[in-house]
Design a protein around this motif. Structure first.
Motif, short mmCIF file in Angstrom:
data_model
loop_
_atom_site.label_atom_id
_atom_site.label_comp_id
_atom_site.label_asym_id
_atom_site.label_seq_id
_atom_site.Cartn_x
_atom_site.Cartn_y
_atom_site.Cartn_z
N ARG A 1 0.82 -1.23 0.00
CA ARG A 1 0.00 0.00 0.00
C ARG A 1 0.85 1.27 0.00
O ARG A 1 0.33 2.36 -0.21
CB ARG A 1 -0.90 0.01 1.24
CG ARG A 1 -1.93 -1.09 1.27
CD ARG A 1 -2.72 -1.02 2.56
NE ARG A 1 -3.59 -2.17 2.72
CZ ARG A 1 -4.03 -2.62 3.89
NH1 ARG A 1 -3.69 -2.00 5.01
NH2 ARG A 1 -4.82 -3.65 3.95
N CYS A 2 2.14 1.13 0.29
CA CYS A 2 3.00 2.31 0.46
C CYS A 2 3.15 3.08 -0.84
O CYS A 2 3.37 2.49 -1.90
CB CYS A 2 4.35 1.84 0.98
SG CYS A 2 5.56 3.15 1.07
N ILE A 3 3.03 4.40 -0.79
CA ILE A 3 3.22 5.23 -1.99
C ILE A 3 4.56 5.97 -1.93
O ILE A 3 4.79 6.91 -2.69
CB ILE A 3 2.06 6.22 -2.18
CG1 ILE A 3 1.91 7.14 -0.96
CG2 ILE A 3 0.75 5.49 -2.47
CD1 ILE A 3 0.99 8.33 -1.18
N LEU A 4 5.44 5.56 -1.03
CA LEU A 4 6.83 6.05 -0.95
C LEU A 4 6.91 7.56 -0.77
O LEU A 4 7.77 8.23 -1.34
CB LEU A 4 7.60 5.63 -2.22
CG LEU A 4 7.62 4.12 -2.49
CD1 LEU A 4 8.25 3.85 -3.85
CD2 LEU A 4 8.38 3.36 -1.41
N CYS A 5 6.02 8.11 0.05
CA CYS A 5 6.01 9.56 0.25
C CYS A 5 7.08 9.99 1.25
O CYS A 5 7.37 11.17 1.40
CB CYS A 5 4.64 10.02 0.74
SG CYS A 5 4.29 9.52 2.44
N ARG A 6 7.63 9.04 1.99
CA ARG A 6 8.72 9.27 2.95
C ARG A 6 8.32 10.12 4.16
O ARG A 6 9.18 10.60 4.88
CB ARG A 6 9.94 9.91 2.29
CG ARG A 6 10.76 8.91 1.49
CD ARG A 6 12.12 9.47 1.20
NE ARG A 6 12.05 10.38 0.08
CZ ARG A 6 12.55 10.12 -1.13
NH1 ARG A 6 13.16 9.00 -1.36
NH2 ARG A 6 12.44 10.99 -2.10
N ARG A 7 7.04 10.32 4.37
CA ARG A 7 6.65 11.06 5.59
C ARG A 7 7.12 10.31 6.83
O ARG A 7 7.64 10.90 7.76
CB ARG A 7 5.13 11.20 5.65
CG ARG A 7 4.57 12.34 4.85
CD ARG A 7 3.09 12.34 5.08
NE ARG A 7 2.43 13.52 4.57
CZ ARG A 7 1.22 13.89 4.96
NH1 ARG A 7 0.55 13.19 5.85
NH2 ARG A 7 0.66 14.97 4.44
N ALA B 1 -0.57 2.04 4.72
CA ALA B 1 0.64 1.21 4.75
C ALA B 1 1.13 1.00 6.17
O ALA B 1 1.65 -0.07 6.50
CB ALA B 1 1.74 1.86 3.91
N LEU B 2 0.99 2.01 7.02
CA LEU B 2 1.39 1.86 8.42
C LEU B 2 0.11 1.88 9.27
O LEU B 2 -0.66 2.84 9.22
CB LEU B 2 2.33 2.99 8.82
CG LEU B 2 3.76 2.82 8.29
CD1 LEU B 2 4.52 4.12 8.34
CD2 LEU B 2 4.52 1.74 9.05
N GLU B 3 -0.08 0.83 10.01
CA GLU B 3 -1.29 0.70 10.83
C GLU B 3 -0.88 0.39 12.27
O GLU B 3 0.11 -0.32 12.48
CB GLU B 3 -2.17 -0.44 10.33
CG GLU B 3 -2.71 -0.23 8.92
CD GLU B 3 -3.50 -1.43 8.42
OE1 GLU B 3 -4.49 -1.21 7.73
OE2 GLU B 3 -3.13 -2.58 8.73
S1 SF4 Z 1 4.20 7.38 5.22
FE1 SF4 Z 1 5.73 5.79 4.92
S2 SF4 Z 1 4.58 3.90 4.75
FE2 SF4 Z 1 3.14 5.56 4.45
S3 SF4 Z 1 3.06 5.84 2.24
FE3 SF4 Z 1 4.57 7.26 3.01
S4 SF4 Z 1 6.53 6.15 2.86
FE4 SF4 Z 1 4.89 4.65 2.67
#
Ligand code: SF4
Ligand code: SF4
Length: 536
Positions: free
Chosen positions: A152-158, A206-208
């Motif tokens: 599910r991760c969209i690699l936003c790096r938050r 992606a993170l739960e």
């Molecule tokens: S916050 Fe982390 S786990 Fe969630 S989509 Fe962005 S990179 Fe992926």
């Protein structure tokens, strides 16, 4: 030298906005109420610029620009709604959805997922790919409280930036490149004190958190603004409830207190509200045992016992322990009861624990400072040791114990010895304990989720809590118990209401006289800017 940034004027879609020069253009537009889609941008994290969803057209610049990484400057003319921008957004969303598993029906984030929301509003309604979707690991146990779904991760790096910049623990990273890029933990698990904030910053599922995993669909939840009861920082929270039960706590933004974060212990602190061992009715001593009675009988038994004790021993032989978990208003009313009885010694029992240089404070109670500001206790340990010594020496023969912490703090043989020496014991607590066998009356206490009122945090910020859960119709919260006793013992006819209590606190010249109740907004209000007491 004046360091205040200059105010710049920007035209966005024909509308003029004013913002400080240098502010990210995206933030300026969001502040102005514009709904600009974005994933990787977060106001409390450094700018990443990786998702490309916040692109806008700026007159005079040939290519679209990401607005998160464009500083505001005077004279910018920006377009967020034209065909070129819409096409770019659709392209970004198509790319992000190429390999997405589309398992929304079993995803905790469904209903508050920004991939769902933006795909519906700005994306294409059909897929052009025929290739099978990329497979990655799902439900990976990456920490004591966290799960990761790599698909599910969209690699936003938050989350990566959160672990580097906020928790400063650096457990997460993106490994590999291009289509093989994947989020994972390094050599250690995601077990920092703020690990569950990564689920908040993750715009998708992606993170739960394990705590909320597959518990309830989020659209059923009702959110009530309140304050975390876990420590004296007073982090601002949303209490998420459904069918008279709390399902989760989320941080609520308050830049003066907790930015947009909260610690994991605080987030999970709601569980004590629903503990099965909670007291549900007053108990009175009868035939050598504690027996449940109606509230009126509990009050009358306590008032009679207190009154006889006072006649026999005088008020000075009475001691009281104040609870740092009760509201300012409740403790003010307890203070009135203490004064009416002429109580000899007053103390507060505050559990202390770990702290850090970010949010977590050592006082594990939300309102210890409120008790101190009311002038109810003094001394380094809030008078507790002196009170215990006075009980041991026989100076204090009757105790009104409010709150559960005193049992954990004193406990053991010493507490048993003290209780054995007392002629009168009245208790107000959340849970029944073996030590309660010697009490004349035990009243159930209420939690932060069951009443309205205010807490004062470690820095002197007074903040409101709100009732979330319904209680039985005849239930008396702590303030009402004190009021009931005061009415019986001091021939008063008071009600327990917040506004009149604030008027009384002002008349009495307490520290709360510096503030009016209506000045306490959603972000709270400071008692004063320069009070000296700041011990935790
Ligand atoms: S916050 Fe982390 S786990 Fe969630 S989509 Fe962005 S990179 Fe992926
Ligand atoms: S730091 Fe304290 S107030 Fe904030 S969430 Fe944690 S326990 Fe609650």
């Amino acid at each position: 030298m004046n360091n205040t940034p200059k105010v710049a004027r920007v035209i966005v879609d024909g509308r003029q906005l004013a913002a400080h020069e240098g502010t990210p253009l995206l933030q300026a537009m969001l502040d102005a109420g514009l709904d600009i889609p974005h994933y990787c941008y977060h106001p409390k994290l450094t700018i990443d610029g990786s998702c490309r969803l916040c692109q806008v057209r700026i007159e005079g610049i040939p290519k679209l620009q990401i607005s998160c990484n464009t500083p505001v400057r005077d004279g910018l003319v920006v377009h967020t709604e034209d065909a070129e921008v819409a096409l770019a957004r659709r392209g970004v969303l198509e790319l992000l959805l190429l390999n997405h598993p589309l398992d929304c029906p079993i995803c905790d984030k469904a209903g508050e997922c920004w991939l769902q929301n933006y795909a519906m509003r700005f994306g294409s309604r059909f897929s052009r790919t025929l290739e099978p979707r990329r497979k990655h690991a799902k439900r990976i146990d990456i920490g004591e409280r966290m799960l990761l779904d790599q698909e599910r991760c969209i690699l936003c790096r938050r989350c990566v930036r959160f672990c580097r910049e906020i928790s400063k623990t650096g457990e997460l990273a993106i490994f590999d490149l291009g289509e093989r890029a994947v989020l994972d933990i390094y050599d250690r698990r995601l077990d920092n004190d703020y690990s569950m904030c990564t689920a908040d910053v993750c715009p998708v599922g992606a993170l739960e958190t394990k705590d909320f995993h597959h518990k309830l669909r989020v659209w059923f939840l009702e959110e009530t603004a309140s304050i975390c009861p876990g420590c004296s920082n007073g982090c601002n929270i949303m209490v998420c409830s459904y069918k008279n039960r709390i399902w989760r706590l989320l941080p609520r933004r308050n830049d003066a207190v907790n930015d947009t974060w909260m610690c994991d212990d605080g987030r999970l602190s709601y569980k004590f509200v629903m503990e099965p061992e909670r007291l549900r009715a007053p108990l009175v001593h009868h035939d050598g045992k504690l027996q449940q009675v109606a509230w009126a009988e509990g009050l009358s038994r306590a008032a009679t016992a207190i009154s006889s004790f006072k006649q026999a021993n005088g008020g000075k032989a009475f001691g009281a322990v104040v609870s740092p978990h009760l509201t300012n208003e409740e403790n003010y009313r307890f203070g009135e009861l203490i004064a009416a009885l002429g109580v000899g010694r007053v103390a507060m029992a505050v559990r202390r624990g770990k702290s850090d240089d970010f949010l977590i404070k050592p006082d594990k109670a939300a309102n210890a400072r409120g008790v101190r500001e009311l002038g109810l206790v003094r001394g380094n340990d809030d008078g507790l040791e002196e009170l215990l010594n006075a009980c041991e020496s026989g100076e204090i023969k009757g105790l009104y114990l409010c709150g559960d912490d005193v049992f954990d703090l004193v406990g053991g043989e010493r507490f048993a010895r003290i209780i054995d020496r007392l002629d009168l014991l009245v208790i107000q607590a959340l849970k029944l304990r073996p030590e309660f066998g010697r009490a004349i009356v035990v009243f159930p206490s209420s939690t932060f989720a069951e009443k309205n009122g205010t807490f004062t945090n470690h820095a002197g910020r007074v903040q409101r809590i709100q009732r979330v859960l319904d209680l039985p119709a005849d239930w008396l919260n702590d303030g009402e118990i004190f009021t009931g006793l005061l009415n019986l013992l001091d021939s008063r006819q008071e009600h327990f209401e917040i506004a009149p209590i604030w008027e009384a606190m002002a008349r009495d010249g307490t520290a709360f006289a510096r503030l009016r109740l209506d000045e306490i907004g959603t972000g709270g209000a400071m008692l004063t800017a320069d009070l000296g007491i700041n011990r935790s």
